[in-house]
Design a protein around this motif. Sequence first.
Motif, PDB file in Angstrom:
ATOM      1  N   GLY A  62       0.777  -1.228   0.000  1.00 53.73           N
ATOM      2  CA  GLY A  62       0.000   0.000   0.000  1.00 53.73           C
ATOM      3  C   GLY A  62       0.806   1.274   0.000  1.00 53.73           C
ATOM      4  O   GLY A  62       0.241   2.372   0.082  1.00 53.73           O
ATOM      5  N   THR A  80       4.065   3.858  -1.606  1.00 55.80           N
ATOM      6  CA  THR A  80       4.334   4.483  -2.906  1.00 55.80           C
ATOM      7  C   THR A  80       5.836   4.526  -3.176  1.00 55.80           C
ATOM      8  O   THR A  80       6.640   4.579  -2.242  1.00 55.80           O
ATOM      9  CB  THR A  80       3.800   5.932  -2.962  1.00 55.80           C
ATOM     10  N   ASN A 105       0.559  -1.364  -4.807  1.00 49.13           N
ATOM     11  CA  ASN A 105      -0.453  -0.343  -4.582  1.00 49.13           C
ATOM     12  C   ASN A 105      -1.505  -0.455  -5.676  1.00 49.13           C
ATOM     13  O   ASN A 105      -1.241  -1.003  -6.746  1.00 49.13           O
ATOM     14  CB  ASN A 105       0.198   1.050  -4.595  1.00 49.13           C
TER      15      ASN A 105
END
Length: 219
Positions: free
Chosen positions: A46, A48, A66
């Motif tokens: 999840g 970045t 993600n």
Amino acid sequence: MSRLNALRSRFVDAPDSLGAKARARRWNWFAQSFPDLSEMSVIDLGGTASAWLRAPVRPAHVHVVNLEKPPAELPGWLRADVADACELPAAILDTKYDLVFSNAVIEHVGGHLRRQMFADSVHRLAGRHWVQTPYRYFPVEPHFLFPGFQYLPIAVRTSLLRRWPLVHTPTSDREAARTIVMEVELLSITEMRHYFPSSQIRFERLGGLVKSVIAVQAR
């Protein structure tokens, strides 16, 4: 910039803000928990790519998963794929990593069953993990920066979101605001202990109050 937006920047977004200082302390705590981090293969559920490019730590390899499309070009030590962390494809689930990392994601995945699936992914992917989530009973809801926001009825939260200027991504659309509100379900300490029963549960504090809960499996 309005006075209230400037206030959000001062407390959360600016490089010298309270939020930035808290993130720096958390990164330092994370690095201390895993002293061999520079030699580890890490999967971030999840997260970045941009967060790792800014991070003050550098594992040997990071695989970011993600739902959002990653940047087209990444350095060799960083890989990013589009996938659901609760229902990972076999190609990822069957890969062994040294460490699972997740920062403020489990409260967004949607309900108990999905949170359990997320936790199952964490346990399957690696023997060690660091899973952080904001604490439900901290007096200021961290996503919306409004005192007691998490305790209000959905209709009230929706109305507030459409008008409250301190949110990260404000919207005046009622349906969009309701969706944003319903996508955040903060967790308690009991819930984190349920999903990560063999982990050490650590607490990040602000002003003596528990601000976030971290499930850590360091060995």
